[in-house]
Scaffold this motif. Structure first.
Motif, PDB file in Angstrom:
ATOM      1  N   MET A  95       0.827  -1.192   0.000  1.00  0.00           N
ATOM      2  CA  MET A  95       0.000   0.000   0.000  1.00  0.00           C
ATOM      3  C   MET A  95       0.874   1.260   0.000  1.00  0.00           C
ATOM      4  O   MET A  95       2.064   1.197   0.313  1.00  0.00           O
ATOM      5  CB  MET A  95      -0.907   0.004   1.227  1.00  0.00           C
ATOM      6  N   PRO A  96       0.312   2.416  -0.325  1.00  0.00           N
ATOM      7  CA  PRO A  96       1.121   3.646  -0.389  1.00  0.00           C
ATOM      8  C   PRO A  96       1.844   3.957   0.916  1.00  0.00           C
ATOM      9  O   PRO A  96       2.968   4.489   0.891  1.00  0.00           O
ATOM     10  CB  PRO A  96       0.086   4.724  -0.728  1.00  0.00           C
ATOM     11  N   TRP A  97       1.227   3.657   2.059  1.00  0.00           N
ATOM     12  CA  TRP A  97       1.857   3.964   3.335  1.00  0.00           C
ATOM     13  C   TRP A  97       2.997   3.003   3.675  1.00  0.00           C
ATOM     14  O   TRP A  97       3.700   3.196   4.659  1.00  0.00           O
ATOM     15  CB  TRP A  97       0.827   3.962   4.449  1.00  0.00           C
ATOM     16  N   GLU A  98       3.192   1.965   2.856  1.00  0.00           N
ATOM     17  CA  GLU A  98       4.306   1.038   3.055  1.00  0.00           C
ATOM     18  C   GLU A  98       5.501   1.371   2.161  1.00  0.00           C
ATOM     19  O   GLU A  98       6.532   0.721   2.239  1.00  0.00           O
ATOM     20  CB  GLU A  98       3.849  -0.399   2.783  1.00  0.00           C
ATOM     21  N   THR A  99       5.361   2.372   1.320  1.00  0.00           N
ATOM     22  CA  THR A  99       6.462   2.770   0.443  1.00  0.00           C
ATOM     23  C   THR A  99       7.420   3.683   1.206  1.00  0.00           C
ATOM     24  O   THR A  99       7.069   4.242   2.249  1.00  0.00           O
ATOM     25  CB  THR A  99       5.929   3.489  -0.802  1.00  0.00           C
ATOM     26  N   TYR A 100       8.615   3.857   0.679  1.00  0.00           N
ATOM     27  CA  TYR A 100       9.618   4.647   1.394  1.00  0.00           C
ATOM     28  C   TYR A 100      10.747   5.052   0.452  1.00  0.00           C
ATOM     29  O   TYR A 100      10.870   4.532  -0.661  1.00  0.00           O
ATOM     30  CB  TYR A 100      10.203   3.842   2.566  1.00  0.00           C
ATOM     31  N   HIS A 101      11.572   5.969   0.936  1.00  0.00           N
ATOM     32  CA  HIS A 101      12.794   6.361   0.243  1.00  0.00           C
ATOM     33  C   HIS A 101      13.960   5.595   0.876  1.00  0.00           C
ATOM     34  O   HIS A 101      14.189   5.709   2.079  1.00  0.00           O
ATOM     35  CB  HIS A 101      13.033   7.866   0.359  1.00  0.00           C
ATOM     36  N   VAL A 285      18.999   1.358  -4.876  1.00  0.00           N
ATOM     37  CA  VAL A 285      18.156   1.325  -3.668  1.00  0.00           C
ATOM     38  C   VAL A 285      18.099  -0.087  -3.083  1.00  0.00           C
ATOM     39  O   VAL A 285      18.023  -0.257  -1.860  1.00  0.00           O
ATOM     40  CB  VAL A 285      16.743   1.857  -3.967  1.00  0.00           C
ATOM     41  N   ILE A 286      18.147  -1.105  -3.928  1.00  0.00           N
ATOM     42  CA  ILE A 286      18.177  -2.477  -3.417  1.00  0.00           C
ATOM     43  C   ILE A 286      19.457  -2.715  -2.635  1.00  0.00           C
ATOM     44  O   ILE A 286      19.445  -3.333  -1.552  1.00  0.00           O
ATOM     45  CB  ILE A 286      18.045  -3.495  -4.576  1.00  0.00           C
ATOM     46  N   ARG A 287      20.575  -2.229  -3.151  1.00  0.00           N
ATOM     47  CA  ARG A 287      21.846  -2.368  -2.439  1.00  0.00           C
ATOM     48  C   ARG A 287      21.794  -1.659  -1.085  1.00  0.00           C
ATOM     49  O   ARG A 287      22.326  -2.169  -0.082  1.00  0.00           O
ATOM     50  CB  ARG A 287      22.983  -1.810  -3.286  1.00  0.00           C
ATOM     51  N   ALA A 288      21.144  -0.512  -1.021  1.00  0.00           N
ATOM     52  CA  ALA A 288      20.997   0.200   0.250  1.00  0.00           C
ATOM     53  C   ALA A 288      20.167  -0.611   1.239  1.00  0.00           C
ATOM     54  O   ALA A 288      20.466  -0.656   2.445  1.00  0.00           O
ATOM     55  CB  ALA A 288      20.354   1.570   0.009  1.00  0.00           C
ATOM     56  N   ASP A 289      19.127  -1.270   0.744  1.00  0.00           N
ATOM     57  CA  ASP A 289      18.319  -2.146   1.614  1.00  0.00           C
ATOM     58  C   ASP A 289      19.163  -3.279   2.178  1.00  0.00           C
ATOM     59  O   ASP A 289      19.056  -3.619   3.366  1.00  0.00           O
ATOM     60  CB  ASP A 289      17.144  -2.734   0.828  1.00  0.00           C
TER      61      ASP A 289
END
Length: 320
Positions: A95-101, A285-289
């Protein structure tokens, strides 16, 4: 004599005309009978088709009505969700509230130097696991990343499940670690869903996934039951290897060995990337995760090495 011949001719003509009329009437009756039979068959066929269509429509209406009744009876309906621009939200998996930077400024160079016997065993185990991976995938980093994510999503789920059961048995809070580990597993799964949009696995790769996942799940389950500190240390080192693999992936993109295609729509929405984002942005961004997961698991292992329980330290909740 002539009169007799004339009468005979007249009778022949009259009888012939009557015969022709009777033959014509008979043919006409047969044709009418055939036309009636054909019309009857046509009408019966149309009637049968109409009945069949009516039955199908009735079944569809009943199914639609049953669905409406089912939905309204249980009251389970998805609320209307839109993006910031007002367009409908297209995803059911998040959901939109589960997205992030993603925190792309995270330190990628961190490394836990193995000191204890458990650390050294965990480190060597991960290094040994990398050998067959390098041989099989070589520099096919798209396929490599896809395979990596099918494995990387397992530890968080196993750890979260076992901590959840422990919390139920001990009647105690988990300190947020159940949620933190399950968030990690979900985040890794979203990595996989993104990679599948970019790389289509072949049949033998799917078979390899089934084999590796079955073996790894059971092995990690046993390891976590026996030694959670060793299990988290293994995951920490696995994430370090993931950072290395994604760094090599980015090098191939920069060198032109891998085409820098447009980012999948699911990645743009999940990480809040710009609309013109590319594959390089997604891998970054995957590498940052993965770096964040590295820190969390090494931190969890350190807690155990200090002789404490995870619920005695605050869990890193809210990053994803």
């Amino acid at each position: 004599m002539n009169q007799l011949v004339a009468r005979s001719l007249m009778r022949g003509l009259i009888n012939g005309a009557k015969c022709n009329r009777s033959i014509l009437c008979s043919v006409t009756r047969v044709e009418l009978r055939d036309e009636k039979a054909a019309f009857g068959r046509m009408m019966s066929t149309e009637t049968a088709l109409a009945e069949k269509n009516q039955k199908e429509k009735s079944v569809e209406e009943v199914e639609k009505q049953s669905k409406v009744v089912f939905s309204s009876y249980w009251g389970i309906q998805r609320p209307k969700i839109t993006r910031e621009d007002g367009s409908p939200w297209p995803w059911n998996c998040f959901m939109p509230w589960e997205t992030y930077h993603a925190d792309t400024a995270i330190d990628l160079s961190k490394h836990h130097v193995p000191k204890t016997f458990v650390d050294k065993v965990a480190y060597r185990t991960v290094k040994l696991l990398r050998i067959p991976t390098d041989i099989f995938f070589q520099r096919r980093y798209g396929c490599r990343a896809m395979m990596l994510e099918t494995v990387a999503a397992v530890p968080g789920m196993v750890g979260g499940m076992l901590l959840h059961l422990r919390s139920l048995r001990k009647f105690e809070h988990s300190g947020g670690w159940v949620k933190a580990l399950l968030e990690e597993a979900e985040n890794e799964r979203m990595h996989l869903m993104t990679m599948v949009e970019l790389v289509r696995p072949k049949w033998y790769e799917r078979l390899l996934v089934l084999t590796v996942q079955g073996v790894f799940f059971n092995a990690f389950f046993v390891l976590y039951v026996l030694s959670p500190k060793a299990a988290h240390r293994v995951v920490g080192y696995l994430e370090e290897e993931a950072i290395h693999s994604y760094t090599e992936f980015l090098k191939d993109i920069d060198n032109g060995a891998i085409e820098n295609v447009s980012a999948p729509a699911i990645a743009i929405d999940y990480w809040r990337l710009p609309k013109d984002a590319t594959l390089k942005d997604v891998i970054t961004v995957i590498r940052a995760d993965e770096a964040h997961h590295r820190d969390v698991n090494h931190f969890a292992s350190d807690i155990h090495f200090q002789g404490k329980k995870l619920n005695e330290a605050p869990a890193p909740i809210g990053y994803h």
